[in-house]
Scaffold this motif. Structure first.
Motif, PDB file in Angstrom:
ATOM      1  N   ARG B  24     -44.325 -66.611  45.636  1.00 20.72           N
ATOM      2  CA  ARG B  24     -44.900 -66.681  46.976  1.00 20.72           C
ATOM      3  C   ARG B  24     -44.374 -65.564  47.870  1.00 20.72           C
ATOM      4  N   VAL B  27     -46.741 -62.675  48.756  1.00 22.96           N
ATOM      5  CA  VAL B  27     -48.006 -62.911  49.458  1.00 22.96           C
ATOM      6  C   VAL B  27     -48.320 -61.787  50.460  1.00 22.96           C
ATOM      7  N   LEU B  31     -51.342 -59.029  50.132  1.00 23.96           N
ATOM      8  CA  LEU B  31     -52.456 -59.058  51.080  1.00 23.96           C
ATOM      9  C   LEU B  31     -52.649 -57.694  51.727  1.00 23.96           C
ATOM     10  N   ILE B  46     -58.095 -64.288  49.634  1.00 25.33           N
ATOM     11  CA  ILE B  46     -57.100 -65.326  49.917  1.00 25.33           C
ATOM     12  C   ILE B  46     -56.935 -66.223  48.692  1.00 25.33           C
ATOM     13  N   VAL B  49     -55.089 -64.250  45.870  1.00 23.01           N
ATOM     14  CA  VAL B  49     -53.652 -64.083  46.118  1.00 23.01           C
ATOM     15  C   VAL B  49     -52.936 -65.426  45.969  1.00 23.01           C
ATOM     16  N   ALA B  50     -53.580 -66.497  46.469  1.00 21.00           N
ATOM     17  CA  ALA B  50     -52.979 -67.832  46.366  1.00 21.00           C
ATOM     18  C   ALA B  50     -52.748 -68.192  44.904  1.00 21.00           C
ATOM     19  N   CYS B  53     -49.923 -66.111  43.414  1.00 17.21           N
ATOM     20  CA  CYS B  53     -48.594 -66.368  43.962  1.00 17.21           C
ATOM     21  C   CYS B  53     -48.225 -67.848  43.898  1.00 17.21           C
ATOM     22  N   PRO B  57     -54.410 -71.978  48.908  1.00 10.84           N
ATOM     23  CA  PRO B  57     -55.116 -71.031  49.778  1.00 10.84           C
ATOM     24  C   PRO B  57     -54.761 -71.238  51.249  1.00 10.84           C
ATOM     25  N   GLN B  59     -51.893 -72.019  52.455  1.00 15.31           N
ATOM     26  CA  GLN B  59     -50.622 -71.368  52.764  1.00 15.31           C
ATOM     27  C   GLN B  59     -50.809 -69.867  52.968  1.00 15.31           C
ATOM     28  N   VAL B  60     -51.740 -69.274  52.223  1.00 17.32           N
ATOM     29  CA  VAL B  60     -52.061 -67.860  52.433  1.00 17.32           C
ATOM     30  C   VAL B  60     -52.782 -67.702  53.768  1.00 17.32           C
ATOM     31  N   GLU B  61     -53.667 -68.637  54.031  1.00 15.24           N
ATOM     32  CA  GLU B  61     -54.404 -68.661  55.296  1.00 15.24           C
ATOM     33  C   GLU B  61     -53.431 -68.668  56.492  1.00 15.24           C
ATOM     34  N   VAL B  63     -50.446 -67.441  56.602  1.00 17.61           N
ATOM     35  CA  VAL B  63     -49.843 -66.105  56.709  1.00 17.61           C
ATOM     36  C   VAL B  63     -50.822 -65.142  57.383  1.00 17.61           C
TER      37      VAL B  63
END
Lengths: 702, 161
Positions: B24, B27, B31, B46, B49-50, B53, B57, B59-61, B63
């Motif tokens: 993670r 990330v 990105l 997204i 990458v989610a 990692c 999704p 949690q990427v959102e 970020v």
């Protein structure tokens, strides 16, 4: 370096507001204070979840520390001198509140949370009634994220409680925080809606009214309700739910008072599944089939008609079959089995069986302390789940295991036919098709021998001889092992304990005159009477006997009632007093929350029938207290401490420790395989459960 | 989702730097590289990458929502950031900002009609010692003046023509 090291201290002494306190090392100051009765306010801190230190409400003064400290992240230390209420602290907290209120709307008069809002309480205490901000408040319209959850960003104080409850408590992780600073807000996982358990834990844990529930919002104020603590009537986990009742209507279910075994945990069924009791399809009057059509009649006519039939079949030496539902109370089940055995002189008595506890008890004969309770699931150092999608079929037990992993670093092992949520935090997860469990277990043997103790939870794929094999395998591990035989419904366990089985009397005593099982009754071609109490055995099955006179006691006109000659309207479990026993054998009290016009409890219906048949003296008074007294006195394992029950607690029953020498028909044992969103016959009639987009869901898929 | 071989190589390099269970941490850089290729962060990106990692999704959102350098709307080929935080402000950052918006006719986080240049008013680019500062992509331009800024914008525009 010295070889001898001093043992770590077991207790730490410190001072708060001049009071000498002590606590184990590592205790957070906020917890230590709470235990001593000193309240330190906090929004973001929540017992059992990870620390956030986001809200700055718990600031306290600690001597020799230059700045105010957050009590929620500060472990107590030897000699620490703390002040929890000083002018400086008061000012800091007031300032925090002033900040929180910069964008928080003052819509308390219409907010659901008004009256039980933590922000409201704090503002009342610290008096941040005036603001120095002159800017216009940021306002965002509220959003509906699911049929259950609404989010009002303006009210949100960003404490992250919901995010942690969803992520850590439920293991779902459907909530997050997006954006930054003044525009940050809680975000659902599907951009504009939720794909989750729909459990509503986020709503309950919200300290303000930012997350609200569709069933309750704008309906009432907290102080206008009566709060009735009862047991959820859906799955077998036996969660306590506190129903908010207003004008004889249940408007919400939660367990904020943390009474009962489940603390605040509830799943979607426990929080919202109460709407079955108000479904308009409910039967409200007794009915007799006249010219092929069920027609409403009076209670006295229906009771007289059934009694007449029972009497004539009995005189002619005909056959009776009695089927009970797994949602009935212990009292009803006990009374019904007594009625059947003593009154109808038969043991053709059964219920839809969902787990092979009988063989387990027999296999554990001679072993003491071998059955786990729900507390054991939280405290055990290791647990093994076999053949169950635990987080869907037994959400509370799964919650206990998750908490066990978080708090005690427990090792969880799963052996299941498909992917399960437990795999995310388990030590090892093995997927094997049904039948291959023992191969997987043999692979785990060496690993498990290294554990200190083990709780095994097994589903319906382990039954008959396989239960004995499991016990034998586990005995070979050389560590203490406890078992949970997973069963389906709120009182599936009670039905077995109360002897609603053709070959076992209450307390697992062998019936000298065994009768027919459910399957045998349905396929019996000349069965004269089929009496069905709170069950629907004809769903997807046919009754072989064409001549059978069918009587049902039911809430809804389901498949069995469509075949019935007489139908009695029965009360739901939210309308009953009595006791139920959960999957781990803990007996708890049901408390009637509402009354429904027309329906009577199954105990009363059975009692009235007994009276009509002249059996009332023999079978006894149909009052739940009186019947429970008899259960308490006569059923093995039910001699539980009454104060626990009376105060709404869960009393562990102590089932028989000895041989239960009967043949178990394993073909009769089959779990209904309910998901998180289905609940057998009851779930069909819950509009909320069927309305969520995740319904009906599937096991081993999520 | 597939990336160009160059981007893919960068993503792999950064991803392999973190041990299993800690992916993670990659990330944000992932990105950034992915955004460099397309000029924006897409839902597809997204999700990708989610997956790589081992996070959700959402949690990427989180970020993406938090960091202003990650943009969900399409930015220009040249993303020009003008700092107006305290040090740059004292040294004329605000004048630079006003000049740029006037010259390009666009505002904060907006893109010119030809998609060439996008503009962002940033809070401290971390170059206070050389204030005022303007950043074009990853390239820092120190001790900026209106003349130097015009030259920079000219060169961007001319490069294309």
């Amino acid at each position: 370096m010295s070889t001898s090291t001093a043992a770590p201290p077991t207790v730490v002494n410190f001072t708060v507001d001049g009071r000498q306190l002590s606590a184990p090392p590592g205790t957070l100051l906020i917890d230590a204070c709470k235990r001593a009765g000193i309240e330190i306010p906090a929004f973001c801190y929540y017992e059992g979840y990870s620390l956030q230190a986001a809200c700055r409400m718990c600031l306290v003064e600690v001597e020799k520390m230059p700045k105010l400290q957050t009590a929620c992240t500060l472990p107590v230390m030897e000699g620490m001198i703390v002040r929890s209420e000083t002018e400086q602290i008061h000012k800091a907290r007031k300032g925090t509140l002033e900040f929180l209120l910069t964008n928080h709307p003052l819509d308390c008069p219409v907010c659901d949370k008004g009256g039980e809002c933590e922000l409201q309480d704090m503002v009342f205490r610290y008096g941040a009634g005036e603001s120095r901000f002159t800017e216009i408040k940021n306002h965002e319209p509220e959003r509906q994220w699911s049929p259950v959850v609404f989010y009002d960003p303006a009210r949100c104080i960003l404490c992250y409680r919901c995010v942690r409850a969803c992520n850590e408590g439920m293991g779902v992780g459907a909530l997050g925080v997006t954006n930054r600073g003044v525009v940050s807000e809680i975000a659902p996982n599907m951009v504009d809606h939720l794909d989750c358990d729909e459990c509503g834990a986020c709503i309950d844990i919200c300290p303000v009214g930012a997350l609200t529930s569709n069933t309750y919002r704008y309906k009432t104020r907290p102080w206008e309700m009566q709060h009735v603590g009862t047991v959820c009537t859906h799955c077998s986990n036996g969660c306590k739910t506190t129903l908010g009742v207003r004008n004889d209507e249940i408007v919400r279910g939660n367990n904020r008072d943390r009474s009962g075994i489940n603390g605040e945990f509830l799943c979607v069924k426990g929080r919202y599944g109460f709407d079955v009791s108000t479904n308009e399809e409910r039967v409200t009057s007794p009915m007799i089939r006249i010219n092929g059509k069920l027609e409403a009649v009076s209670w006295s006519k229906a009771l007289g008609f059934v009694a007449e039939k029972f009497r004539s079949v009995s005189t002619a030496g005909g056959s009776f079959g009695v089927v009970a539902g797994p949602h009935l109370t212990n009292e009803e089940l006990f009374y019904l089995q007594k009625f059947t055995r003593a009154g109808l002189k038969t043991s053709n008595l059964d219920h839809a069986r969902s787990g092979d506890l009988v063989t387990l008890l027999d296999a554990l004969s001679g072993k003491t302390d071998a059955l786990a309770t729900s507390d054991d699931c939280y405290n055990t150092k290791a647990a093994l789940v076999i053949g169950s999608d635990l987080s869907q079929q037994h959400p509370f037990l799964a919650f206990q295991l998750r908490a066990d992993v978080r708090h005690h670093k427990a090792n969880i092992y799963t052996v299941t036919p498909g992917p399960v949520r437990e795999a995310k935090y388990s030590a090892q997860s093995i997927e094997v098709p049904v039948g291959g469990e023992f191969d997987a277990l043999r692979n785990l043997t060496e690993t498990l021998k290294g554990e200190q103790e083990l709780v095994i939870l097994f589903g319906d794929s382990i039954k008959g001889q396989r239960v004995r094999d499991l016990v034998e395998w586990a005995s070979g591990l050389g560590i203490p092992v406890k078992y949970v035989c997973l069963v389906d419904y709120s009182n599936s366990r009670g039905a077995m304990d109360m002897g609603v089985m053709p070959n076992l009397l209450p307390g697992y005593e062998v019936d000298p005159h065994p009768g027919m099982s459910l399957g045998q009754m349905l396929s019996h071609e000349t069965l004269d009477v089929l009496w069905v109490v709170g069950a629907n055995p004809l769903r997807g099955k046919t009754l072989a006997s064409k001549q059978a006179f069918v009587v049902t006691q039911t809430m809804f006109l389901e498949e069995t009632s469509e075949r019935a000659d007489v139908v009695f309207p029965s009360a739901s479990a939210y309308e009953k007093n009595g006791t139920v026993t959960n999957v781990t054998g803990q007996v708890q009290r049901l408390k009637a929350a509402v009354r429904t016009m027309g329906a009577k409890t199954d105990l009363e219906i059975c009692g009235l029938l007994a009276k009509e048949l002249g059996l009332a003296v023999e079978i006894g008074v149909w009052s739940h207290d009186v019947v429970f007294k008899e259960i308490h006195k006569s059923v093995r394992g039910y001699n539980v401490p009454l104060p626990i029950l009376i105060t709404g607690g869960a009393a562990a029953t102590n089932p028989v420790n000895g041989r239960v020498a009967v043949d178990v028909r394993i073909e009769d044992i089959q779990s209904a395989g309910d998901t998180l969103f289905t609940s057998g016959e009851l779930g069909r009639y819950s509009k909320l459960l069927t309305s969520v987009p995740e319904f009906p869901g599937a096991l081993y898929k999520r | 989702m597939t990336f160009t071989p160059e981007t893919e190589q960068k993503l792999q390099a950064i991803w392999s730097r973190y041990p299993a269970g800690r992916k993670r941490s990659a990330v944000i850089p992932m990105l950034m590289y992915a955004q460099d290729e397309t000029g924006q962060v897409t839902q597809e990106m997204i999700a990708e990458v989610a997956k790589r990692c081992e996070v959700t999704p959402l949690q990427v959102e989180e970020v993406v929502g938090y960091y202003s350098m990650l943009n969900k709307q399409k930015m220009g080929k040249h993303h020009v950031q003008v700092c107006t935080n305290i040090a740059c402000l004292l040294m004329g950052g605000e004048e630079l900002w006003h000049h740029t918006t006037k010259r390009l006719g666009i505002g904060h986080k907006q893109v010119t009609a030809d998609g060439l240049i996008s503009l962002e008013e940033v809070e401290c680019a971390g170059a206070c010692s050389w204030a005022p500062c303007v950043v074009d992509g990853y390239e820092y331009h120190h001790h900026m003046t209106i003349e130097k800024l015009d030259q920079l914008l000219d060169s961007i525009e001319n490069k294309v023509q």
